[in-house]
Design a protein around this motif. Structure first.
Motif, PDB file in Angstrom:
ATOM      1  N   GLY A 319       0.810  -1.210   0.000  1.00 39.08           N
ATOM      2  CA  GLY A 319       0.000   0.000   0.000  1.00 39.08           C
ATOM      3  C   GLY A 319       0.842   1.258   0.000  1.00 39.08           C
ATOM      4  O   GLY A 319       0.511   2.246  -0.663  1.00 39.08           O
ATOM      5  N   LEU A 320       1.964   1.234   0.734  1.00 38.13           N
ATOM      6  CA  LEU A 320       2.865   2.385   0.752  1.00 38.13           C
ATOM      7  C   LEU A 320       3.480   2.608  -0.616  1.00 38.13           C
ATOM      8  O   LEU A 320       3.673   3.753  -1.049  1.00 38.13           O
ATOM      9  N   TYR A 321       3.819   1.520  -1.325  1.00 39.02           N
ATOM     10  CA  TYR A 321       4.357   1.658  -2.679  1.00 39.02           C
ATOM     11  C   TYR A 321       3.346   2.332  -3.597  1.00 39.02           C
ATOM     12  O   TYR A 321       3.692   3.192  -4.399  1.00 39.02           O
ATOM     13  N   LEU A 322       2.078   1.926  -3.467  1.00 36.00           N
ATOM     14  CA  LEU A 322       1.055   2.505  -4.328  1.00 36.00           C
ATOM     15  C   LEU A 322       0.802   3.970  -4.002  1.00 36.00           C
ATOM     16  O   LEU A 322       0.546   4.780  -4.890  1.00 36.00           O
ATOM     17  N   ARG A 323       0.882   4.319  -2.721  1.00 36.56           N
ATOM     18  CA  ARG A 323       0.601   5.709  -2.317  1.00 36.56           C
ATOM     19  C   ARG A 323       1.801   6.620  -2.527  1.00 36.56           C
ATOM     20  O   ARG A 323       1.707   7.664  -3.171  1.00 36.56           O
ATOM     21  N   ASP A 324       2.984   6.250  -1.971  1.00 40.88           N
ATOM     22  CA  ASP A 324       4.151   7.131  -2.018  1.00 40.88           C
ATOM     23  C   ASP A 324       4.986   6.938  -3.278  1.00 40.88           C
ATOM     24  O   ASP A 324       5.680   7.848  -3.718  1.00 40.88           O
ATOM     25  N   LYS A 325       4.979   5.728  -3.831  1.00 42.48           N
ATOM     26  CA  LYS A 325       5.690   5.386  -5.073  1.00 42.48           C
ATOM     27  C   LYS A 325       7.209   5.494  -4.968  1.00 42.48           C
ATOM     28  O   LYS A 325       7.919   5.167  -5.908  1.00 42.48           O
ATOM     29  N   GLY A 326       7.731   5.941  -3.864  1.00 46.55           N
ATOM     30  CA  GLY A 326       9.169   6.105  -3.649  1.00 46.55           C
ATOM     31  C   GLY A 326       9.377   6.859  -2.355  1.00 46.55           C
ATOM     32  O   GLY A 326       8.448   7.015  -1.551  1.00 46.55           O
ATOM     33  N   CYS A 327      10.590   7.327  -2.127  1.00 47.45           N
ATOM     34  CA  CYS A 327      10.868   8.101  -0.914  1.00 47.45           C
ATOM     35  C   CYS A 327       9.955   9.314  -0.874  1.00 47.45           C
ATOM     36  O   CYS A 327       9.899  10.108  -1.819  1.00 47.45           O
ATOM     37  N   ALA A 328       9.229   9.495   0.244  1.00 46.02           N
ATOM     38  CA  ALA A 328       8.239  10.571   0.351  1.00 46.02           C
ATOM     39  C   ALA A 328       8.869  11.912   0.692  1.00 46.02           C
ATOM     40  O   ALA A 328       8.178  12.932   0.667  1.00 46.02           O
ATOM     41  N   PHE A 329      10.166  11.938   1.005  1.00 45.25           N
ATOM     42  CA  PHE A 329      10.806  13.194   1.387  1.00 45.25           C
ATOM     43  C   PHE A 329      10.819  14.145   0.186  1.00 45.25           C
ATOM     44  O   PHE A 329      11.025  13.708  -0.953  1.00 45.25           O
ATOM     45  N   PRO A 330      10.594  15.436   0.409  1.00 50.89           N
ATOM     46  CA  PRO A 330      10.537  16.392  -0.706  1.00 50.89           C
ATOM     47  C   PRO A 330      11.759  16.319  -1.613  1.00 50.89           C
ATOM     48  O   PRO A 330      12.894  16.299  -1.147  1.00 50.89           O
ATOM     49  N   ALA A 331      11.505  16.243  -2.912  1.00 55.53           N
ATOM     50  CA  ALA A 331      12.508  16.302  -3.984  1.00 55.53           C
ATOM     51  C   ALA A 331      13.368  15.048  -4.099  1.00 55.53           C
ATOM     52  O   ALA A 331      14.288  15.020  -4.904  1.00 55.53           O
ATOM     53  N   CYS A 332      13.081  13.991  -3.327  1.00 53.47           N
ATOM     54  CA  CYS A 332      13.875  12.758  -3.434  1.00 53.47           C
ATOM     55  C   CYS A 332      13.267  11.857  -4.515  1.00 53.47           C
ATOM     56  O   CYS A 332      12.054  11.646  -4.543  1.00 53.47           O
ATOM     57  N   ASP A 333      14.120  11.328  -5.382  1.00 59.66           N
ATOM     58  CA  ASP A 333      13.621  10.489  -6.474  1.00 59.66           C
ATOM     59  C   ASP A 333      13.950   9.015  -6.280  1.00 59.66           C
ATOM     60  O   ASP A 333      13.802   8.227  -7.200  1.00 59.66           O
ATOM     61  N   ARG A 334      14.384   8.609  -5.072  1.00 66.06           N
ATOM     62  CA  ARG A 334      14.727   7.212  -4.843  1.00 66.06           C
ATOM     63  C   ARG A 334      13.480   6.339  -4.930  1.00 66.06           C
ATOM     64  O   ARG A 334      12.414   6.677  -4.399  1.00 66.06           O
ATOM     65  N   PRO A 335      13.563   5.175  -5.606  1.00 65.74           N
ATOM     66  CA  PRO A 335      12.387   4.323  -5.791  1.00 65.74           C
ATOM     67  C   PRO A 335      12.001   3.599  -4.505  1.00 65.74           C
ATOM     68  O   PRO A 335      12.793   3.479  -3.561  1.00 65.74           O
ATOM     69  N   GLY A 336      10.772   3.107  -4.490  1.00 66.21           N
ATOM     70  CA  GLY A 336      10.276   2.430  -3.295  1.00 66.21           C
ATOM     71  C   GLY A 336      11.022   1.162  -2.953  1.00 66.21           C
ATOM     72  O   GLY A 336      11.045   0.748  -1.795  1.00 66.21           O
ATOM     73  N   SER A 337      11.651   0.529  -3.933  1.00 70.06           N
ATOM     74  CA  SER A 337      12.335  -0.739  -3.681  1.00 70.06           C
ATOM     75  C   SER A 337      13.528  -0.595  -2.755  1.00 70.06           C
ATOM     76  O   SER A 337      14.007  -1.585  -2.221  1.00 70.06           O
ATOM     77  N   VAL A 338      14.049   0.631  -2.571  1.00 70.05           N
ATOM     78  CA  VAL A 338      15.205   0.819  -1.698  1.00 70.05           C
ATOM     79  C   VAL A 338      14.819   1.544  -0.415  1.00 70.05           C
ATOM     80  O   VAL A 338      15.696   1.943   0.363  1.00 70.05           O
ATOM     81  N   CYS A 339      13.527   1.734  -0.163  1.00 69.58           N
ATOM     82  CA  CYS A 339      13.066   2.548   0.962  1.00 69.58           C
ATOM     83  C   CYS A 339      12.675   1.710   2.178  1.00 69.58           C
ATOM     84  O   CYS A 339      12.311   0.542   2.054  1.00 69.58           O
ATOM     85  N   ASP A 340      12.759   2.353   3.341  1.00 66.27           N
ATOM     86  CA  ASP A 340      12.252   1.789   4.588  1.00 66.27           C
ATOM     87  C   ASP A 340      10.852   2.351   4.830  1.00 66.27           C
ATOM     88  O   ASP A 340      10.503   3.421   4.342  1.00 66.27           O
ATOM     89  N   SER A 341      10.062   1.626   5.617  1.00 70.63           N
ATOM     90  CA  SER A 341       8.761   2.162   6.025  1.00 70.63           C
ATOM     91  C   SER A 341       8.918   2.759   7.421  1.00 70.63           C
ATOM     92  O   SER A 341       9.221   2.054   8.376  1.00 70.63           O
TER      93      SER A 341
END
Length: 410
Positions: A319-341
């Protein structure tokens, strides 16, 4: 900040505020310089003084390189009105950018990004160009030039979602193609291309299989690993419709702490095995790691081994992948596959492991949120980030505009 005081007497925030003020003044002076350059170019001052052109003049007067001189002249031409040799006035291409630069709110690199972005959208009409420039300046108020450049790829979708009209005779070609040839020994060679959706699916299927083994003794090259991964995917598809889960539960870490340490709930040392870990570091790991907190008594006997209710279940992560699609921090383009929840309200203070209390953060910004004054607030089901006062004195909430959709301009 008292400019007469020694720097060592200033606080950290005063030092940052003083630097920000200096940068703002530099940008204001740069805007004034461009205005002067535009006027020099309009009048033909260089040729009147015996130079071949304005860059040649600036190379002597300002000791600029020819490349830098040309860059500033190009910026000046877009930001300020110029007069042709016949006396006609040419309106500036980016008047809003000129005003914002004059206030010191953007820098030279921001100007370059805005110029490049709009130059790549020649089909926009005057109203759409004005809107695009305003949207870029709004983002530039928060983003560094690199992040603004990434955001620029979305400008056309925002101001002109329909895009330019297609040519009357648009060539047709297959969305997917595969050519294969069976060799004499029975092996196969093939080539082809996939549409965007199928290409993404293909990449996601290969990733879990093409990683080198953790032992570190893999001598295969990238192409060999990809070939083996492709063969593994084919075998899995033939034998079972359920493919291996990607980004599921993390490795479990048993963290032991004394009952006294637990009661104090301070940043004391926590011992996972023979390693030392501060409670702050443990909280960072516990946001998304599968940590099992074990409480010990004075004789190191386990009093309790908790159930890791805060470990993010697979369905919430999806669900987080569908909503945030990646790092939610402003201006960050890192994909969700490398992110922590990340838990917005920390689990140790009763924060639930639910979508409305979670945000995807890349490791860099995850550490930043834990160790700095950045705060997160959930607004309408999405994470917004409140910057420290030394970043934005108004502390206006920000969000990521790269991954999350932005409504089209009216």
């Amino acid at each position: 900040m008292d400019t007469t005081a020694s720097l060592w007497q200033t606080s950290d925030t005063e030092l940052v505020d003083a630097h920000t003020a200096v940068v703002q003044r530099q940008r204001q002076l740069y805007a004034e310089e461009l205005r002067l350059v535009a006027e020099m170019e309009s009048r033909g001052v260089a040729t009147k003084l015996g130079y071949s052109n304005t860059p040649a003049l600036l190379m002597h007067t300002a000791r600029l390189s020819r490349t830098e001189a040309r860059r500033r002249i190009a910026q000046a031409a877009d930001l300020y009105a110029t007069t042709t040799p016949t006396g006609s006035m040419i309106d500036p291409v980016l008047p809003q950018t000129a005003n914002v630069l004059a206030r010191g709110e953007v820098g030279s690199e921001h100007v370059d990004v805005i110029r490049k972005t709009l130059a790549n959208l020649p089909h926009l009409d005057a109203e759409q160009r004005t809107t695009a420039e305003q949207v870029m300046l709004t983002r530039a108020a928060e983003d560094d030039p690199k992040a603004l450049d990434r955001f620029g790829f979305r400008i056309r979708d925002i101001v002109d979602p329909d895009g330019p009209p297609p040519p009357e005779e648009e060539p047709k070609r297959p969305a997917r193609m595969l050519r294969r040839h069976i060799r004499r020994d029975g092996s196969m060679e093939f080539k082809g291309h996939l549409d965007l959706e199928s290409a993404q699916l293909f990449e996601n299927l290969l990733k879990p299989f093409e990683k080198p083994p953790p032992e570190g003794n893999d001598t295969r090259g990238y192409a060999e690993r990809a070939g083996d991964a492709f063969a593994d995917v084919l075998r899995m598809a033939a034998n079972c419709p359920d493919l291996p889960a990607h980004n599921g539960a993390r490795t479990e870490i048993a963290v032991t702490l004394s009952f006294e340490h637990l009661k104090r709930a301070l940043d004391d040392m926590v011992l996972p095995g023979d390693q030392q870990l501060t409670a702050r570091e443990a909280r960072l790991l516990a946001c998304d790691g599968h940590i099992l907190p074990a409480v010990l008594d004075g004789d190191s006997k386990p009093l309790d081994v908790a159930v890791p209710a805060y470990a993010t279940p697979a369905h919430i992560r999806r669900g987080l992948y569908l909503r945030d699609k990646g790092c939610a921090f402003p201006a960050c383009d890192r994909p969700g596959s490398v992110c922590d929840s990340h838990h917005v309200a920390h689990w140790a203070q009763g924060g639930p492991t639910e979508m409305d209390n979670m945000a995807l953060l890349c490791p860099h910004h995850h550490r930043l949120v834990h160790n700095s004054e950045w705060q997160i607030k959930m607004i309408e089901g999405r994470p917004w980030f409140i910057p420290p006062a030394y970043v934005d004195s108004s502390r206006t909430p920000r969000r990521n505009h790269i991954h999350t959709p932005i409504p089209s301009a009216a």
